[in-house]
Design an enzyme around this catalytic site. Structure first.
Site, PDB file in Angstrom:
ATOM      1  N   HIS A 239      -9.823  -5.421  -3.448  1.00  0.00           N
ATOM      2  CA  HIS A 239      -8.522  -5.568  -2.806  1.00  0.00           C
ATOM      3  C   HIS A 239      -8.741  -5.960  -1.361  1.00  0.00           C
ATOM      4  O   HIS A 239      -9.630  -5.426  -0.689  1.00  0.00           O
ATOM      5  CB  HIS A 239      -7.685  -4.286  -2.885  1.00  0.00           C
ATOM      6  CG  HIS A 239      -8.420  -3.050  -2.469  1.00  0.00           C
ATOM      7  ND1 HIS A 239      -9.374  -2.449  -3.266  1.00  0.00           N
ATOM      8  CD2 HIS A 239      -8.354  -2.310  -1.338  1.00  0.00           C
ATOM      9  CE1 HIS A 239      -9.843  -1.387  -2.647  1.00  0.00           C
ATOM     10  NE2 HIS A 239      -9.255  -1.280  -1.463  1.00  0.00           N
TER      11      HIS A 239
ATOM     12  N   ASP B 184       0.848  -1.182   0.000  1.00  0.00           N
ATOM     13  CA  ASP B 184       0.000   0.000   0.000  1.00  0.00           C
ATOM     14  C   ASP B 184       0.893   1.244   0.000  1.00  0.00           C
ATOM     15  O   ASP B 184       1.892   1.303   0.716  1.00  0.00           O
ATOM     16  CB  ASP B 184      -0.921  -0.002   1.230  1.00  0.00           C
ATOM     17  CG  ASP B 184      -2.060   0.992   1.108  1.00  0.00           C
ATOM     18  OD1 ASP B 184      -3.214   0.543   1.071  1.00  0.00           O
ATOM     19  OD2 ASP B 184      -1.788   2.216   1.054  1.00  0.00           O
ATOM     20  N   ILE B 185       0.515   2.221  -0.791  1.00  0.00           N
ATOM     21  CA  ILE B 185       1.331   3.431  -0.934  1.00  0.00           C
ATOM     22  C   ILE B 185       1.287   4.291   0.331  1.00  0.00           C
ATOM     23  O   ILE B 185       2.161   5.126   0.548  1.00  0.00           O
ATOM     24  CB  ILE B 185       0.845   4.226  -2.174  1.00  0.00           C
ATOM     25  CG1 ILE B 185       1.938   5.138  -2.690  1.00  0.00           C
ATOM     26  CG2 ILE B 185      -0.427   5.019  -1.873  1.00  0.00           C
ATOM     27  CD1 ILE B 185       1.660   5.686  -4.082  1.00  0.00           C
TER      28      ILE B 185
ATOM     29  N   GLU C 291     -12.341   3.092  -1.595  1.00  0.00           N
ATOM     30  CA  GLU C 291     -11.846   4.196  -2.423  1.00  0.00           C
ATOM     31  C   GLU C 291     -11.487   3.752  -3.833  1.00  0.00           C
ATOM     32  O   GLU C 291     -11.625   4.518  -4.782  1.00  0.00           O
ATOM     33  CB  GLU C 291     -10.608   4.822  -1.767  1.00  0.00           C
ATOM     34  CG  GLU C 291     -10.942   5.564  -0.477  1.00  0.00           C
ATOM     35  CD  GLU C 291      -9.717   6.101   0.227  1.00  0.00           C
ATOM     36  OE1 GLU C 291      -8.581   5.798  -0.218  1.00  0.00           O
ATOM     37  OE2 GLU C 291      -9.886   6.804   1.225  1.00  0.00           O
TER      38      GLU C 291
ATOM     39  N   HIS D 223      -6.766  -5.849   2.157  1.00  0.00           N
ATOM     40  CA  HIS D 223      -5.608  -5.315   2.873  1.00  0.00           C
ATOM     41  C   HIS D 223      -5.105  -6.391   3.824  1.00  0.00           C
ATOM     42  O   HIS D 223      -5.898  -6.961   4.580  1.00  0.00           O
ATOM     43  CB  HIS D 223      -5.989  -4.116   3.740  1.00  0.00           C
ATOM     44  CG  HIS D 223      -6.557  -2.934   3.014  1.00  0.00           C
ATOM     45  ND1 HIS D 223      -5.863  -1.751   2.876  1.00  0.00           N
ATOM     46  CD2 HIS D 223      -7.765  -2.734   2.414  1.00  0.00           C
ATOM     47  CE1 HIS D 223      -6.617  -0.864   2.233  1.00  0.00           C
ATOM     48  NE2 HIS D 223      -7.780  -1.438   1.938  1.00  0.00           N
TER      49      HIS D 223
END
Ligand code: AMP
Length: 126
Positions: A110, A35-36, A105, A112
């Protein structure tokens, strides 16, 4: 209402190689990358390569091969990160935000994987 997949979402662009990612794992049907904006020492996003908006879309529409590959990928990544409680790891949390109430978002499924510190209670109050 059926799901409509918008292939201009950021994870679709990552899958097409249009924007970079820090890859953690890849298999036939699955890609995982950091994750960025990491929320924990380990914060990995696991996405199917197919065009699925969220978890229930994937669960109802993906092939058995995709679902098996995705599930096994999550297990492999946990092993790779050394976080499996059954192997003396300190554990992890899986989150799959889906839809408005969950504040999803990016409209490509996805999960996490969060790990590497105590993660607190499941939900923040309020
Ligand atoms: P969610 O609220 O579950 O939809 O989370 C979307 C996640 O995608 C957030 O944690 C973002 O930090 C992450 N994210 C957004 N853009 C990127 C990117 N280019 N590379 C990696 N992670 C990203």
């Amino acid at each position: 209402m059926a799901y409509t997949y918008d292939d201009q979402n950021i994870f679709a662009k990552i899958l097409r190689g249009e924007i970079p990612c820090t890859k953690v794992f890849e298999s036939e049907h699955t890609l995982a990358f950091n994750d960025i904006s990491e929320q924990a020492p380990h914060h990995v996003l696991v996405i199917p390569k197919g065009p699925y908006v969220c978890y229930d879309h994937f669960a109802s529409s993906a092939s058995d091969a995709e679902i098996i590959d995705y599930t096994r990928a999550i297990g492999s990544i946990c092993k790779q990160l050394g976080i499996e409680p059954g192997q003396a790891g300190d554990g992890y949390r899986l989150i799959a935000n889906s839809g408005a109430d969950a504040v999803q978002e990016v409209m490509h499924l996805h999960v996490h994987i969060l790990a590497g510190r105590p993660l607190g209670r499941m939900l923040a109050s309020g």
